[in-house]
Design a protein around this motif. Structure first.
Motif, PDB file in Angstrom:
ATOM      1  N   GLY A 183      68.169  17.960  32.154  1.00 17.03           N
ATOM      2  CA  GLY A 183      68.644  16.717  31.636  1.00 17.03           C
ATOM      3  C   GLY A 183      67.704  15.702  32.132  1.00 17.03           C
ATOM      4  O   GLY A 183      67.837  14.528  31.659  1.00 17.03           O
ATOM      5  N   MET A 184      67.262  15.896  33.397  1.00 21.01           N
ATOM      6  CA  MET A 184      66.383  14.883  34.142  1.00 21.01           C
ATOM      7  C   MET A 184      64.863  14.726  33.754  1.00 21.01           C
ATOM      8  O   MET A 184      64.246  14.152  34.264  1.00 21.01           O
ATOM      9  CB  MET A 184      66.655  15.079  35.597  1.00 21.01           C
ATOM     10  CG  MET A 184      68.022  14.785  36.060  1.00 21.01           C
ATOM     11  SD  MET A 184      68.269  13.135  36.152  1.00 21.01           S
ATOM     12  CE  MET A 184      69.811  12.973  36.847  1.00 21.01           C
ATOM     13  N   GLU A 185      64.300  15.749  33.024  1.00 17.82           N
ATOM     14  CA  GLU A 185      62.862  15.920  32.628  1.00 17.82           C
ATOM     15  C   GLU A 185      62.150  14.632  32.259  1.00 17.82           C
ATOM     16  O   GLU A 185      62.787  13.897  31.654  1.00 17.82           O
ATOM     17  CB  GLU A 185      62.628  17.147  31.531  1.00 17.82           C
ATOM     18  CG  GLU A 185      61.334  17.276  31.005  1.00 17.82           C
ATOM     19  CD  GLU A 185      61.246  18.385  30.089  1.00 17.82           C
ATOM     20  OE1 GLU A 185      60.009  18.607  29.921  1.00 17.82           O
ATOM     21  OE2 GLU A 185      62.162  18.667  29.568  1.00 17.82           O
ATOM     22  N   GLY A 186      61.199  14.463  33.070  1.00 16.20           N
ATOM     23  CA  GLY A 186      60.417  13.146  32.718  1.00 16.20           C
ATOM     24  C   GLY A 186      61.056  12.026  33.421  1.00 16.20           C
ATOM     25  O   GLY A 186      60.435  11.005  33.290  1.00 16.20           O
ATOM     26  N   LYS A 187      62.202  12.056  34.039  1.00 15.83           N
ATOM     27  CA  LYS A 187      62.803  10.921  34.484  1.00 15.83           C
ATOM     28  C   LYS A 187      62.396  10.520  35.959  1.00 15.83           C
ATOM     29  O   LYS A 187      62.214  11.530  36.843  1.00 15.83           O
ATOM     30  CB  LYS A 187      64.298  10.951  34.551  1.00 15.83           C
ATOM     31  CG  LYS A 187      64.809  10.996  32.961  1.00 15.83           C
ATOM     32  CD  LYS A 187      66.175  10.951  32.986  1.00 15.83           C
ATOM     33  CE  LYS A 187      66.793  10.674  31.570  1.00 15.83           C
ATOM     34  NZ  LYS A 187      68.478  10.679  31.537  1.00 15.83           N
TER      35      LYS A 187
END
Length: 405
Positions: A183-187
């Motif tokens: 859920g943290m992809e790209g953050k």
């Protein structure tokens, strides 16, 4: 019905429960002490604040965590790990091991009991322990000749004060609340703290596709599981610390090269000497270093302040982030409830004296797993404590109540 007092002692007052030994904490240290006592015929009761044994491992660790030491160095007394078990146990396997350990030795554990106060009664010559049953809110009183503080060093999370943190609009969590990088992809995620948890969480986030940065303030020793397993083996052969340090550092140089080129400076003290003589541990690399070298994980200096979602660092640079994970450790809360202390426990809640003089105080007070020697130290403490108590044991009245927990 409360247990009767031992021969020659005071009988418990109404509402009190008499025990030979009260152990506070059902982590590995408390379980080891209870099992060693049981094998020597000494009755003990373990009081645990959470709803399970080994709650740190079950409730406050991230999904990918594995034991950093080989299984032969992580077994509790009198219960080696199964030969078919992985060399480095995953979290869930170790949780099952702890549960099985408590069952194997028939340990009496009362869950959801928060100890509020433990005080030595000079007139009675016994410890009076007040605890709250968190399920009912009822206060319970226990009386025992011996008290073992085994709540450990990882009891209460530590989050540093950072100016502007309260205005950060993104997600903020402590390492004990982190489970996975999904859920943290790209953050853009900032990990504060470069101990084992911080380094491994950084790796997990990078693997999940997050733009990961980690704050590294202190010097650290980076090792691999295999290198550290060699170090533990050499220690078992009683090699001098300086020699173990030299061997470990030589292997680390072959594997890692000069880590200072990437912002990871090694301290002057050797890695094994550091483990034995200081509260610090070497960092066991799980793949984080490779990602630091390729730039997938950025190493940053200390944070100074925050302005909205922008963090200002010690070098004056500013960067925006979507989430922050504080891998900034824990503190012991033992001093909050232990009221009668002869100096066994220091102001930091850990053993005041260094190994091997750390585990025994006066008036039947002991501590287990409070000198930062890991699972191996917990095992030793359990054996020391049990041997000391059993060698001075007053036999209980044959008619004492057999009530279990």
């Amino acid at each position: 019905m409360a247990h009767q007092a031992a021969e020659g002692g005071h009988r418990p007052a109404a509402g009190e429960e008499q025990e030979e030994v009260i152990i506070v904490g059902a982590g590995p240290s408390g379980l080891a002490a209870a099992a060693c006592l049981s094998l020597r015929g000494v009755r003990s009761l373990v009081l645990e604040r959470d709803d399970c044994v080994g709650s740190l491992w079950r409730n406050r660790t991230y999904d990918r965590v594995r034991l950093h030491l080989a299984k032969q160095h992580c077994a509790l007394p009198h219960a080696p790990h199964d030969a078919a078990a992985p060399t480095y146990l995953p979290r869930d396997d170790f949780v099952r091991y702890l549960e099985g350990y408590a069952a194997r030795f028939g340990l009496r554990v009362r869950l959801r009991r928060e100890v509020r106060e433990a005080q030595f009664d000079e007139a009675r010559g016994e410890w009076v322990v007040d605890a709250v049953d968190l399920a009912t809110g009822k206060t319970e009183r226990y009386v025992a000749r011996h008290l073992v503080a085994a709540a450990g060093e990882n009891d209460e999370k530590v989050v540093p004060e950072v100016p502007g943190l309260e205005g950060f609009p993104g997600k903020v969590m402590h390492a004990c609340e982190y489970r996975t990088g999904k859920g943290m992809e790209g953050k853009a995620v900032l990990v504060v703290g470069s101990g084992n948890s911080g380094m491994e969480i950084s790796y997990d986030l990078a693997e999940a596709g997050a733009a990961t940065s980690i704050i590294v303030r202190s010097e650290l020793h980076l090792v691999t599981k295999e290198i550290w397993n060699v170090a533990m083996t050499l220690y078992g052969y009683h090699l001098p610390l300086w020699l173990i340090d030299r061997i470990v550092l030589l292997m680390c140089h072959v594997v890692f090269g000069d880590t200072s080129r990437y912002g990871l400076r090694r301290p002057a003290i050797g890695p094994f000497s550091m483990k034995i003589n200081t509260p610090a541990y070497p960092v066991v690399d799980v793949g984080t270093y490779a990602k630091i070298r390729t730039g997938e994980i950025q190493v940053l200096p200390e944070m100074r302040s925050m302005h909205g979602n922008v963090v200002e660092f010690a070098d004056g640079k500013r960067r925006p982030f979507d989430a922050i994970v504080f891998a900034t450790g824990y503190r012991s809360t033992t001093k909050q409830w232990l009221k009668s202390d002869d100096g066994l426990i220091g102001e930091d809640g850990m053993a005041r004296r260094s190994f091997p003089e750390h585990w025994k105080g006066k008036n039947g007070l002991y501590c287990a797993g409070m000198v930062r020697r890991g699972l191996y130290g917990s095992c030793e403490d359990g054996e020391f404590i049990a041997e000391d108590i059993s060698s001075n044991k007053t036999k209980p009245d044959d008619g004492h109540d057999k009530k279990s927990n």
